[in-house]
Every structure is written in C-alpha cells, then in structure tokens.
Motif scaffolding. Structure first.
Motif, PDB file in Angstrom:
ATOM      1  N   ASN A 285      -7.890  -7.941  -7.100  1.00  0.00           N
ATOM      2  CA  ASN A 285      -8.622  -9.106  -6.612  1.00  0.00           C
ATOM      3  C   ASN A 285      -7.643 -10.222  -6.286  1.00  0.00           C
ATOM      4  O   ASN A 285      -6.851 -10.632  -7.145  1.00  0.00           O
ATOM      5  N   GLY A 286      -7.710 -10.693  -5.043  1.00  0.00           N
ATOM      6  CA  GLY A 286      -6.774 -11.716  -4.590  1.00  0.00           C
ATOM      7  C   GLY A 286      -6.912 -13.053  -5.274  1.00  0.00           C
ATOM      8  O   GLY A 286      -6.071 -13.940  -5.081  1.00  0.00           O
ATOM      9  N   ALA A 287      -7.948 -13.225  -6.100  1.00  0.00           N
ATOM     10  CA  ALA A 287      -8.114 -14.471  -6.845  1.00  0.00           C
ATOM     11  C   ALA A 287      -7.353 -14.464  -8.160  1.00  0.00           C
ATOM     12  O   ALA A 287      -7.365 -15.465  -8.874  1.00  0.00           O
ATOM     13  N   ASN A 288      -6.693 -13.341  -8.472  1.00  0.00           N
ATOM     14  CA  ASN A 288      -5.934 -13.274  -9.715  1.00  0.00           C
ATOM     15  C   ASN A 288      -4.901 -12.159  -9.629  1.00  0.00           C
ATOM     16  O   ASN A 288      -5.131 -11.037 -10.087  1.00  0.00           O
ATOM     17  N   LEU A 289      -3.762 -12.471  -9.044  1.00  0.00           N
ATOM     18  CA  LEU A 289      -2.678 -11.494  -8.972  1.00  0.00           C
ATOM     19  C   LEU A 289      -1.356 -12.213  -8.746  1.00  0.00           C
ATOM     20  O   LEU A 289      -1.322 -13.399  -8.429  1.00  0.00           O
ATOM     21  N   ALA A 290      -0.269 -11.468  -8.933  1.00  0.00           N
ATOM     22  CA  ALA A 290       1.068 -12.026  -8.760  1.00  0.00           C
ATOM     23  C   ALA A 290       1.996 -10.937  -8.236  1.00  0.00           C
ATOM     24  O   ALA A 290       1.770  -9.747  -8.490  1.00  0.00           O
ATOM     25  N   TYR A 291       3.025 -11.352  -7.515  1.00  0.00           N
ATOM     26  CA  TYR A 291       4.033 -10.388  -7.074  1.00  0.00           C
ATOM     27  C   TYR A 291       5.343 -11.118  -6.795  1.00  0.00           C
ATOM     28  O   TYR A 291       5.384 -12.342  -6.596  1.00  0.00           O
ATOM     29  N   ARG A 292       6.417 -10.343  -6.798  1.00  0.00           N
ATOM     30  CA  ARG A 292       7.724 -10.905  -6.487  1.00  0.00           C
ATOM     31  C   ARG A 292       7.810 -11.181  -4.989  1.00  0.00           C
ATOM     32  O   ARG A 292       7.350 -10.377  -4.169  1.00  0.00           O
ATOM     33  N   ARG A 293       8.432 -12.290  -4.646  1.00  0.00           N
ATOM     34  CA  ARG A 293       8.616 -12.590  -3.224  1.00  0.00           C
ATOM     35  C   ARG A 293       9.502 -11.544  -2.562  1.00  0.00           C
ATOM     36  O   ARG A 293       9.316 -11.226  -1.382  1.00  0.00           O
ATOM     37  N   THR A 294      10.454 -10.990  -3.310  1.00  0.00           N
ATOM     38  CA  THR A 294      11.321  -9.946  -2.752  1.00  0.00           C
ATOM     39  C   THR A 294      10.523  -8.684  -2.439  1.00  0.00           C
ATOM     40  O   THR A 294      10.818  -7.981  -1.468  1.00  0.00           O
ATOM     41  N   ALA A 295       9.494  -8.384  -3.256  1.00  0.00           N
ATOM     42  CA  ALA A 295       8.644  -7.220  -2.993  1.00  0.00           C
ATOM     43  C   ALA A 295       7.804  -7.451  -1.743  1.00  0.00           C
ATOM     44  O   ALA A 295       7.617  -6.540  -0.925  1.00  0.00           O
ATOM     45  N   PHE A 296       7.294  -8.667  -1.581  1.00  0.00           N
ATOM     46  CA  PHE A 296       6.517  -9.020  -0.389  1.00  0.00           C
ATOM     47  C   PHE A 296       7.369  -8.822   0.862  1.00  0.00           C
ATOM     48  O   PHE A 296       6.911  -8.260   1.863  1.00  0.00           O
ATOM     49  N   ALA A 297       8.631  -9.271   0.793  1.00  0.00           N
ATOM     50  CA  ALA A 297       9.537  -9.127   1.937  1.00  0.00           C
ATOM     51  C   ALA A 297       9.904  -7.666   2.172  1.00  0.00           C
ATOM     52  O   ALA A 297      10.019  -7.224   3.327  1.00  0.00           O
ATOM     53  N   ALA A 298      10.063  -6.909   1.086  1.00  0.00           N
ATOM     54  CA  ALA A 298      10.486  -5.506   1.207  1.00  0.00           C
ATOM     55  C   ALA A 298       9.465  -4.645   1.937  1.00  0.00           C
ATOM     56  O   ALA A 298       9.826  -3.649   2.573  1.00  0.00           O
ATOM     57  N   VAL A 299       8.177  -5.022   1.858  1.00  0.00           N
ATOM     58  CA  VAL A 299       7.124  -4.237   2.539  1.00  0.00           C
ATOM     59  C   VAL A 299       6.632  -4.945   3.805  1.00  0.00           C
ATOM     60  O   VAL A 299       5.595  -4.584   4.361  1.00  0.00           O
ATOM     61  N   ASP A 300       7.368  -5.964   4.242  1.00  0.00           N
ATOM     62  CA  ASP A 300       6.993  -6.735   5.443  1.00  0.00           C
ATOM     63  C   ASP A 300       5.635  -7.400   5.304  1.00  0.00           C
ATOM     64  O   ASP A 300       4.876  -7.520   6.286  1.00  0.00           O
ATOM     65  N   GLY A 301       5.304  -7.836   4.106  1.00  0.00           N
ATOM     66  CA  GLY A 301       4.086  -8.601   3.888  1.00  0.00           C
ATOM     67  C   GLY A 301       2.844  -7.900   4.405  1.00  0.00           C
ATOM     68  O   GLY A 301       2.574  -6.750   4.069  1.00  0.00           O
ATOM     69  N   PHE A 302       2.105  -8.588   5.255  1.00  0.00           N
ATOM     70  CA  PHE A 302       0.838  -8.064   5.775  1.00  0.00           C
ATOM     71  C   PHE A 302       1.002  -7.325   7.107  1.00  0.00           C
ATOM     72  O   PHE A 302       0.010  -6.986   7.749  1.00  0.00           O
ATOM     73  N   ARG A 303       2.238  -7.088   7.502  1.00  0.00           N
ATOM     74  CA  ARG A 303       2.460  -6.418   8.785  1.00  0.00           C
ATOM     75  C   ARG A 303       1.807  -5.028   8.772  1.00  0.00           C
ATOM     76  O   ARG A 303       1.936  -4.268   7.824  1.00  0.00           O
ATOM     77  N   GLY A 304       1.106  -4.730   9.842  1.00  0.00           N
ATOM     78  CA  GLY A 304       0.411  -3.453   9.943  1.00  0.00           C
ATOM     79  C   GLY A 304      -1.089  -3.583   9.749  1.00  0.00           C
ATOM     80  O   GLY A 304      -1.846  -2.693  10.138  1.00  0.00           O
ATOM     81  N   ASN A 305      -1.515  -4.686   9.117  1.00  0.00           N
ATOM     82  CA  ASN A 305      -2.953  -4.906   8.952  1.00  0.00           C
ATOM     83  C   ASN A 305      -3.332  -6.354   9.252  1.00  0.00           C
ATOM     84  O   ASN A 305      -4.326  -6.849   8.735  1.00  0.00           O
ATOM     85  N   GLU A 306      -2.539  -6.996  10.090  1.00  0.00           N
ATOM     86  CA  GLU A 306      -2.806  -8.401  10.415  1.00  0.00           C
ATOM     87  C   GLU A 306      -4.163  -8.593  11.077  1.00  0.00           C
ATOM     88  O   GLU A 306      -4.799  -9.638  10.918  1.00  0.00           O
ATOM     89  N   ALA A 307      -4.626  -7.573  11.806  1.00  0.00           N
ATOM     90  CA  ALA A 307      -5.874  -7.715  12.554  1.00  0.00           C
ATOM     91  C   ALA A 307      -7.105  -7.634  11.666  1.00  0.00           C
ATOM     92  O   ALA A 307      -8.201  -7.980  12.105  1.00  0.00           O
ATOM     93  N   VAL A 308      -6.934  -7.190  10.416  1.00  0.00           N
ATOM     94  CA  VAL A 308      -8.063  -7.089   9.486  1.00  0.00           C
ATOM     95  C   VAL A 308      -8.133  -8.397   8.702  1.00  0.00           C
ATOM     96  O   VAL A 308      -7.201  -8.723   7.964  1.00  0.00           O
ATOM     97  N   PRO A 309      -9.210  -9.185   8.839  1.00  0.00           N
ATOM     98  CA  PRO A 309      -9.255 -10.501   8.195  1.00  0.00           C
ATOM     99  C   PRO A 309      -9.139 -10.435   6.677  1.00  0.00           C
ATOM    100  O   PRO A 309      -8.505 -11.286   6.063  1.00  0.00           O
ATOM    101  N   SER A 310      -9.763  -9.453   6.043  1.00  0.00           N
ATOM    102  CA  SER A 310      -9.684  -9.337   4.586  1.00  0.00           C
ATOM    103  C   SER A 310      -8.551  -8.383   4.209  1.00  0.00           C
ATOM    104  O   SER A 310      -7.840  -7.866   5.067  1.00  0.00           O
ATOM    105  N   GLY A 311      -8.380  -8.144   2.916  1.00  0.00           N
ATOM    106  CA  GLY A 311      -7.355  -7.201   2.476  1.00  0.00           C
ATOM    107  C   GLY A 311      -6.016  -7.827   2.164  1.00  0.00           C
ATOM    108  O   GLY A 311      -5.005  -7.122   2.097  1.00  0.00           O
ATOM    109  N   ASP A 312      -5.986  -9.135   1.974  1.00  0.00           N
ATOM    110  CA  ASP A 312      -4.726  -9.780   1.601  1.00  0.00           C
ATOM    111  C   ASP A 312      -4.251  -9.332   0.226  1.00  0.00           C
ATOM    112  O   ASP A 312      -3.100  -9.543  -0.147  1.00  0.00           O
ATOM    113  N   ASP A 313      -5.127  -8.715  -0.534  1.00  0.00           N
ATOM    114  CA  ASP A 313      -4.783  -8.250  -1.871  1.00  0.00           C
ATOM    115  C   ASP A 313      -4.529  -6.745  -1.906  1.00  0.00           C
ATOM    116  O   ASP A 313      -3.439  -6.291  -2.256  1.00  0.00           O
TER     117      ASP A 313
END
Length: 340
Positions: A165-193
């Motif tokens: 649930n995106g209302a309660n989670l945490a992650y390393r910024r390096t991990a976010f960068a390592a997977v290119d963040g939301f790239r690949g699903n930018e067109a889907v409005p939900s799913g940020d978590d």
C-alpha cells in the motif's frame, strides 16, 4: 554543512488542506530517530489551501519541510507517480518513507522503519494499513483491507510479493534508481506502489520485507459512500492487467474465482447441476479458511471483533469483486476530482 537526514518523508497531496494538519501534528510527535528526517510535500495542482497549510507549518515544525508544486515545474505533469518521482529526485536522505496526506501515523512510525532499514540487504519495506470509521460500510472496507494486508505480508515472507500500500512503505533511493523508477508503467495512473514493489523484488530478490510492528500501523478513513468506495476499488483493480510479474496476476484471478464459488454453486444447484448439500459445504469451507487466515491479522491490527463480519463480507464480495474487476478492465474512473 548539514548532514543528510536518515529519512525523507514523501507526501503527495491534492486538495488536502483539511487533512494535512493532522498528519503534520503526528509527525511532530515522532520518537527521536538517529539522523532525523525531512518532510517533502508535493502539491498536485490543488485548488484549495493545501500550499498555504504547508507553508505555515514549515515555519513552526522542528524538522525541515519543503513544498514542491507540480503546477510550477516544467512539463505540468499530474498524478501521484509524478508527485513521488519529483519528491524522490529532491530528497536528501538515503531512504524515502511514503504516506498519504489523509493518513494518521503513530509516534513510533519512523523509528519502526529505522530498525529494519538498518539491514544493508533491505531495499523495500511494506507497512501495515488500518481503515477507520463507524458503521457497516466502514467495517466491511476495513475487513477487506485487513485481508489484503495479510496476503501482502504472507506473499512477501514467501519472497513472492504481490501487493503493498502506497500509504505506508519505504525504499532506498538507490533501489528506485536501479529499477528506473516508474519507467515502463508511466501510462497507468495507479500502481505507484505495487509496480515498484515487483520491479525491486526482481532486481533484489532478498531485499523486500514486511514491517510487522504495531507502531508501524498507518490508519486512514474508510470511504464514506458506496460510490466513492467503488471508484477507489476500480482504481486499484485497473492496474492488475498491467502486472509484469506472474504471481499478482494469478492471485487476482484466484481471489475472483474463490469469491464466485458460492454464487456459481448456488446457480448450479438451482439449475439441477449440483447436489444441494454441496453448496453450504463449499461456503462453509471458504468461510473457515477466511476466518483462520484473518484471525491473526485482525488481532495484530487490534480489530478482532471484525471476525463476526466475515460471513457478511463473503456474501457481498462476489458481486462487488466482479463489478470492480470488470470496471477495472475498462480502465476509467473518477479520483480526486479527475476523470482518469
């Protein structure tokens, strides 16, 4: 030069002037954490006084508070993914900790995350959620979300994560960068978590954890009307067909089929295709399984009394799950005043 904080708390907000003061008051009461934390609030084109609330709070709170306004940034992007991406880029801490503007967090929330984040192998942490409110609609929503929390925790423990649930989670910024963040699903409005959870799990197979601590339980109000509830669940369901990982897709289908067992069985019996005794037996077996699964989850969330509502939820869930699933395939819904 001031050292970087341990956590950057990210809050995406759209028209949350009424709710933000409560969350900021909770953050003011946080137990001390080595390194401290900063708060970054991203205003997603609000039309109320959200920005003014943040600016006033920034002058009074004992920790750094920054306001970013998507409307003033190049590209004029909208939505939670744009807000989160903007905040992650602006964050100073190695860890980002996310919640929503309409949530409430306990005093030990950040400290609970800090204990698990100290493990160098951990890249992503999913936390528990609790819905609050009174009346039958709020109770059934809370019971449903408790089941999702339990499934998410169990799948993470099996290293086959399906949901968070995106209302309660945490992650390393390096991990976010390592997977290119939301790239690949930018067109889907939900799913940020959940999209991010699946990507980080694929990149770091041993790096995802569930935070089973009472002080990590974040609460938020249940949807007040059936219409708002339906739009929220359609928003959740609209992302399942975009999953790249097989486990969450299979789980979505399994949950739908399991909840259709009783009405399908009843229909077969009425049509003469099933013996009468098989219908109540099937329902009783599923009811027993649900109660056994939910009991420890509800005990952890402090809501054991909700167990009495499991039979009601089971009867209501088949048409509800089918409706949200079909509407989710269509993909359109209204959220935060926007037609998506």
């Amino acid at each position: 030069m001031r050292s970087a904080p341990a956590f950057s708390i990210l809050i995406a907000a759209r028209n949350e002037a009424e709710n933000l003061p409560n969350l900021l008051a909770d953050l003011r009461q946080q137990l001390p954490v080595t390194g401290g934390f900063e708060v970054i609030i991203v205003d997603d084109h609000s039309t109320d006084g959200t920005a003014a609330v943040v600016q006033a709070a920034a002058r009074q709170l004992p920790f750094p508070v920054r306001l970013l306004q998507l409307a003033e940034l190049p590209g004029t992007r909208t939505g939670k993914k744009a807000a989160v991406e903007t905040a992650v880029q602006a964050a100073h801490a190695p860890w980002v900790l996310l919640t929503d503007a309409d949530c409430r967090v306990p005093a030990g929330w950040v400290l609970a995350y800090a204990a698990l984040a100290a493990d160098a192998t951990v890249q992503f942490i999913s936390g528990p959620m609790l819905l609050t409110g009174s009346g039958w609609l709020a109770t059934l929503q809370g019971l449903e979300l408790a089941g999702l929390v339990g499934v998410g925790a169990a799948s993470i423990s099996l290293q086959r994560p399906t949901m968070c649930n995106g209302a309660n989670l945490a992650y390393r910024r390096t991990a976010f960068a390592a997977v290119d963040g939301f790239r690949g699903n930018e067109a889907v409005p939900s799913g940020d978590d959940e999209f991010l959870l699946h990507k980080i799990q694929a990149k770091f197979p041993d790096g995802v954890r569930f935070l089973q601590e009472e002080q990590a339980i974040v609460s938020t109000a249940a949807q007040p009307t059936l219409r708002q509830l339906l739009w929220q669940r359609v928003r959740w369901a609209s992302k399942w067909r975009h999953y790249q990982a097989a486990a969450p897709q299979r789980l979505a289908v399994l949950v739908l089929l399991a909840n259709l067992t009783f009405p399908i069985g009843l229909g077969l019996w009425l049509a003469g295709g099933w013996p009468g005794w098989l219908v109540p037996l099937t329902w009783a077996l599923k009811l027993t399984a649900d109660v056994l699964f939910l009991r420890p989850v509800l005990r952890f969330l402090g809501q054991s009394r909700w167990l009495w509502w499991v039979p009601v939820l089971q009867l209501a869930y088949a048409p509800y799950a089918l409706a949200t699933g079909l509407l989710g395939l269509r993909g359109g819904y209204v959220w935060k005043g926007r037609q998506v």
